[in-house]
Design a protein around this motif. Structure first.
Motif, PDB file in Angstrom:
ATOM      1  N   ASP A 251      -5.527  14.902  -3.228  1.00  0.00           N
ATOM      2  CA  ASP A 251      -5.567  13.447  -3.024  1.00  0.00           C
ATOM      3  C   ASP A 251      -6.447  12.784  -4.092  1.00  0.00           C
ATOM      4  O   ASP A 251      -6.100  11.735  -4.643  1.00  0.00           O
ATOM      5  N   LEU A 254      -4.522  12.704  -7.411  1.00  0.00           N
ATOM      6  CA  LEU A 254      -3.434  11.719  -7.468  1.00  0.00           C
ATOM      7  C   LEU A 254      -3.966  10.291  -7.415  1.00  0.00           C
ATOM      8  O   LEU A 254      -3.440   9.394  -8.080  1.00  0.00           O
ATOM      9  N   GLU A 255      -5.017  10.070  -6.656  1.00  0.00           N
ATOM     10  CA  GLU A 255      -5.596   8.717  -6.626  1.00  0.00           C
ATOM     11  C   GLU A 255      -6.218   8.372  -7.971  1.00  0.00           C
ATOM     12  O   GLU A 255      -6.184   7.222  -8.413  1.00  0.00           O
ATOM     13  N   ALA A 258      -3.219   7.599 -10.369  1.00  0.00           N
ATOM     14  CA  ALA A 258      -2.133   6.768  -9.838  1.00  0.00           C
ATOM     15  C   ALA A 258      -1.861   5.533 -10.692  1.00  0.00           C
ATOM     16  O   ALA A 258      -0.721   5.112 -10.826  1.00  0.00           O
ATOM     17  N   ARG A 259      -2.903   4.936 -11.251  1.00  0.00           N
ATOM     18  CA  ARG A 259      -2.694   3.715 -12.037  1.00  0.00           C
ATOM     19  C   ARG A 259      -2.969   3.944 -13.513  1.00  0.00           C
ATOM     20  O   ARG A 259      -3.256   3.013 -14.255  1.00  0.00           O
ATOM     21  N   GLU A 260      -2.891   5.191 -13.916  1.00  0.00           N
ATOM     22  CA  GLU A 260      -3.024   5.512 -15.337  1.00  0.00           C
ATOM     23  C   GLU A 260      -1.631   5.455 -15.974  1.00  0.00           C
ATOM     24  O   GLU A 260      -0.626   5.497 -15.272  1.00  0.00           O
ATOM     25  N   PRO A 261      -1.588   5.375 -17.317  1.00  0.00           N
ATOM     26  CA  PRO A 261      -0.277   5.169 -17.955  1.00  0.00           C
ATOM     27  C   PRO A 261       0.548   6.438 -18.110  1.00  0.00           C
ATOM     28  O   PRO A 261       0.989   6.767 -19.191  1.00  0.00           O
ATOM     29  N   TYR A 278       3.292  17.961  -1.610  1.00  0.00           N
ATOM     30  CA  TYR A 278       2.689  17.141  -2.664  1.00  0.00           C
ATOM     31  C   TYR A 278       3.536  17.129  -3.934  1.00  0.00           C
ATOM     32  O   TYR A 278       3.522  16.170  -4.688  1.00  0.00           O
ATOM     33  N   ARG A 301       5.624  15.974  -9.930  1.00  0.00           N
ATOM     34  CA  ARG A 301       5.898  14.819  -9.093  1.00  0.00           C
ATOM     35  C   ARG A 301       5.818  13.570  -9.961  1.00  0.00           C
ATOM     36  O   ARG A 301       5.086  13.502 -10.950  1.00  0.00           O
ATOM     37  N   HIS A 302       6.572  12.594  -9.569  1.00  0.00           N
ATOM     38  CA  HIS A 302       6.494  11.280 -10.197  1.00  0.00           C
ATOM     39  C   HIS A 302       5.243  10.572  -9.723  1.00  0.00           C
ATOM     40  O   HIS A 302       4.819  10.754  -8.583  1.00  0.00           O
ATOM     41  N   LEU A 303       4.714   9.734 -10.577  1.00  0.00           N
ATOM     42  CA  LEU A 303       3.651   8.833 -10.135  1.00  0.00           C
ATOM     43  C   LEU A 303       4.226   7.452  -9.845  1.00  0.00           C
ATOM     44  O   LEU A 303       3.556   6.596  -9.274  1.00  0.00           O
ATOM     45  N   ARG A 304       5.439   7.230 -10.290  1.00  0.00           N
ATOM     46  CA  ARG A 304       6.093   5.933 -10.061  1.00  0.00           C
ATOM     47  C   ARG A 304       7.509   6.159  -9.556  1.00  0.00           C
ATOM     48  O   ARG A 304       7.992   7.284  -9.536  1.00  0.00           O
ATOM     49  N   GLU A 305       8.150   5.065  -9.199  1.00  0.00           N
ATOM     50  CA  GLU A 305       9.538   5.179  -8.758  1.00  0.00           C
ATOM     51  C   GLU A 305      10.424   5.470  -9.964  1.00  0.00           C
ATOM     52  O   GLU A 305      10.236   4.876 -11.024  1.00  0.00           O
TER      53      GLU A 305
END
Lengths: 437, 369
Positions: A251, A254-255, A258-261, A278, A301-305
């Protein structure tokens, strides 16, 4: 010692500037605290690359050189424009072929430059612009013995920026507790891991128990503009606490990203302590040592859609690609490419990264050429002679010329193993050389 | 030799552009479905209120040739009348996101910081980062914004505290007492910006009346939107309210003429006789929430929701994988990894048909009978 030193030079198309530039490289290495051997290798790398590239760049143009000294490495970046680029000498694995074929001195210089560095990379930046980055690593001492923490107790918590001593200890614990192939190479010399973390080139989350003992570690670093590569989770706890610590690390990881490029995170060396749910399994890569082979899982895993995209595809792997995408519930527009009818460039260029620690060689195509199949075969032969068993090749489906090389790869004994979504500029097919070939 | 990329400031180079979802026809083609339920953006499934619909229908196409009011004059008059304030206390923007940008430009300079939560609406953090401003992120406590930790994060260079109330995506909110305590303890050391995008979904006497509170605290700014309750997301209208002095400062960094004429007309009309629309929307949201909580409970899935027309659910597979599987069944939810809730999705609370379609798709995607 300063954290990072950097020198920028704009060098005209004149070989007389190679020697002064090499002197600057030597000074930078010394000021960055590197020993004589590494300093000399760096000097040689800079001088030889400049001499070779002076002959490649266009009249009236210059060469932009950035030299950087960090705690763990020396880096030389050369940016230039070249209409006709022939860098066959950079194919480090085929040096004997180059010599026996009597290539011109320019290629031998490149060969020397590439051999002096620990690694190099060529980027095609569009049009006639290229960049070569070459690096020389610091040598680190062997790590002292480390003792596993005892009687770890909850509650556990994670920290994002542990100090160097804690990082060094955690890396050493991971090396003791897990097979070599599951650890990043820098764990061999844990001080290097701490230096890489300090330089921001590798990131981590570290778990502590109630008494501030090290309970777990997970690390990551970028492996492309779109992908982060993670290792772990490495757990130093026992019993039922292991899942709790793994969850905290996953967690926290991923947190943090999560908002990195970056679009995805992936691993070909995730430990068995990865919790279900996960990550998505992509497939397996085979690793053989002697007569024993094992299947190593690849997860992502994807970090975005997923927005969907187009993928260039040779008919030779279309079934494989469609099957892979269906398994991933991933939509792609498959664009057909035919095998190359005759590449414009004579010499292809492959980048090779060798990692004896994990018994792994990775090949990436930098430039297409008429000799690609022969070049692949030569690389495989040279890598096998170095005793490395696992040979991977990465095909970026955003480049039609790259996707069109499927036939050359199959003829050279490679087979497509899995699709790595967003592994390159777009999706990437990971090929593995058949160890029985 | 200098690449275009290298000419941009470092904080821009490091920032990743936002990639919005593709248009519905393109998504339906990609995923091979004939219908798509969009449950990812918390839009109001009932659409705009009747007066706004009439205003949109009456909008003469010829007016498209004329510039709109540069400062949304009539809309500000309507807002002033609605809240008993001066029109000068309002600033309309192209959605509340534009107003967030204007506030940060107005009050932050190099070396400054904003304070907000780590798991909240992302735009405060994004705008700060791509403007070269530090975004100081305070962890939630029990899925709610932590006033004590946020106060502790307000150091000398922290100029703005963004409080999403109710919080997107957790639905938690600060009540009157919590907000008042926060403002008193902050003592005017920083501006407080309350994002009340989902305020109209609440009917609780303990929810703070920010329009009144700002009369006692001139460092309080509030913004709201016509995109959620008022069903005008496609026209992009949001607004800011605060003291005349604060709003004047924000107006200096705000681009005039950014709200289109149709949006201004529809937003002003939406405020007329909106009680029935609000009541109907709240009833739909309540029914949908009750239905989905039952579905999640039956499947043994942890869920989280409060105020607002959305609910979050923790999933046994990665949220990004579940997104793709749901899309293949014609349902679009919001993945929550980007909100720092890995393996959660957020679902808009909408009409019964859409909720049933989502429930069915979820069961299928997770292979639950």
């Amino acid at each position: 010692m300063p954290g990072e030193l950097s020198v920028l030079m704009e060098i005209p198309k004149d070989a007389a500037f190679a020697c002064p530039a090499a002197n600057v490289a030597q000074t930078l290495a010394e000021r960055s605290g590197f020993d004589r051997r590494e300093s000399y290798r760096f000097q040689l790398t800079v001088e030889e690359f400049i001499l070779c590239l002076i002959g490649v760049i266009q009249e009236g143009d210059g060469l932009r050189v950035i030299l950087t000294g960090k705690r763990h490495l020396l880096r030389a970046a050369f940016a230039f424009r070249a209409a006709e680029l022939s860098l066959g000498g950079l194919n480090s694995a085929v040096r004997d072929v180059v010599r026996s074929a009597g290539e011109p001195p320019r290629d031998l210089g490149l060969l020397l430059a590439a051999a002096s560095a620990d690694r190099y990379n060529l980027e095609h930046q569009g049009g006639d612009r290229f960049r070569i980055v070459a690096e020389v690593d610091r040598r680190y001492p062997e790590p002292p013995p480390v003792h596993a923490p005892q009687n770890l107790q909850p509650p556990y918590r994670i920290v994002r920026h542990p100090d160097a001593a804690r990082l060094t200890q955690a890396a050493a614990l991971a090396v003791n507790a897990y097979p070599a192939w599951q650890s990043p190479g820098c764990f061999q010399t844990p001080e290097k891991f701490a230096d890489l973390a300090d330089a921001g080139e590798i990131a981590c989350v570290l778990a502590l128990d109630a008494a501030e003992q090290t309970a777990g570690l997970l690390t990551w670093s970028p492996c492309s503009d779109q992908a982060l590569y993670f290792s772990g989770p490495f757990l130093f706890t026992s019993g039922t606490d292991r899942d709790d610590v793994a969850r905290l690390l996953l967690d926290g990881f991923l947190e943090a990203v999560a908002r990195e490029p970056h679009a995805i995170v992936l691993s070909v060396r995730a430990t068995a302590d990865l919790l279900p749910g996960y990550f998505e399994p992509l497939g397996f890569l085979q690793s053989c040592a002697g007569t024993v082979c094992e299947q190593r899982p690849v997860v992502f895993r994807h970090l975005r859609e997923d927005a969907g995209m187009a993928a260039w595809c040779s008919p030779r792997i279309e079934d494989f690609l469609r099957r892979s995408y269906a398994g991933l519930a991933m939509t792609r527009d498959i664009l057909p490419v035919e095998e190359p009818g005759g590449a414009a460039r004579r010499e292809s260029l492959l980048g090779a990264t060798l990692d004896r620690w994990r018994d792994l060689a990775e090949l990436r195509p930098f430039l297409d050429g008429q000799d690609m199949a022969a070049n692949l075969t030569a690389h495989v032969k040279a890598i096998r002679e170095k005793g490395i068993n696992t040979i991977l090749y990465y095909m970026d489906l955003s480049r039609p010329w790259d996707a069109a090389l499927a036939g050359d790869l199959i003829r050279s004994g490679f087979s497509p193993k899995l699709v790595l979504p967003y592994g390159g500029q777009s999706d990437m097919v990971v090929w593995q050389h058949d160890q029985t070939v | 030799m200098i690449r275009l990329f290298d000419r941009a400031p470092d904080y821009v180079r490091r920032f990743e552009r936002y990639v919005p979802s593709r248009p519905d026809p393109e998504l339906m083609r990609q995923y091979g479905v004939s219908h798509l339920y969009r449950l990812n953006n918390n839009e109001n499934a009932l659409g705009p209120p009747p007066a706004a619909r009439e205003a949109i229908a009456a909008f003469a196409p010829g007016r498209a040739a004329l510039y709109p009011s540069g400062d949304a004059y009539d809309l500000r008059q309507a807002l002033a009348a609605r809240f008993g304030k001066s029109p000068e206390q309002f600033l309309a923007g192209n959605g509340s996101c534009e107003v967030i940008s204007a506030i940060i430009r107005a009050f932050c300079g190099p070396g400054d910081a904003i304070v907000t939560a780590d798991k909240t609406f992302a735009v405060y953090e994004w705008v700060a980062k791509f403007s070269g401003i530090e975004a100081r992120l305070v962890p939630l406590v029990r899925q709610a914004l932590d006033p004590d930790a946020m106060l502790a994060a307000v150091t000398e260079n922290a100029k703005i505290v963004f409080v999403c109330n109710p919080n997107n995506p957790t639905g938690s909110w600060w009540d009157k007492a919590a907000l008042e305590r926060f403002l008193v303890r902050l003592g005017g050391r920083a501006l407080v910006v309350l994002d009340e995008a989902y305020r109209e979904f609440l009917d609780d006497p303990d929810f703070p009346d920010s329009m009144k509170i700002m009369e006692r605290h001139d460092n309080l700014l509030v913004f709201r939107t016509f995109s959620k309750m008022y069903g005008l997301a496609g026209l992009r209208v949001g607004y800011l309210c605060g003291s005349e002095e604060a709003v004047d400062m924000v107006r200096r960094t705000h681009i005039a003429y950014s709200v289109n004429a149709l949006g201004q007309v529809a937003a002003a009309a939406a405020l007329e006789n909106d009680a029935d629309h609000i009541a109907a929307t709240r009833a739909m949201v309540e029914d949908a929430g009750r239905f989905l909580r039952g579905v999640f409970d039956a499947m043994g899935l942890e869920h989280l929701g409060g105020a607002g027309n959305f609910i979050m659910v923790r999933t046994p597979v990665s949220d990004t994988l579940l997104y793709r599987r749901l899309m293949m069944k014609g349902v679009m939810a919001r993945t929550m990894t980007g909100f720092r809730y890995p393996n959660w999705i957020r679902v808009s609370l909408a009409r019964e048909e859409a909720m049933e379609a989502f429930a069915s798709a979820l069961r299928g995607a997770l292979d639950v009978p």
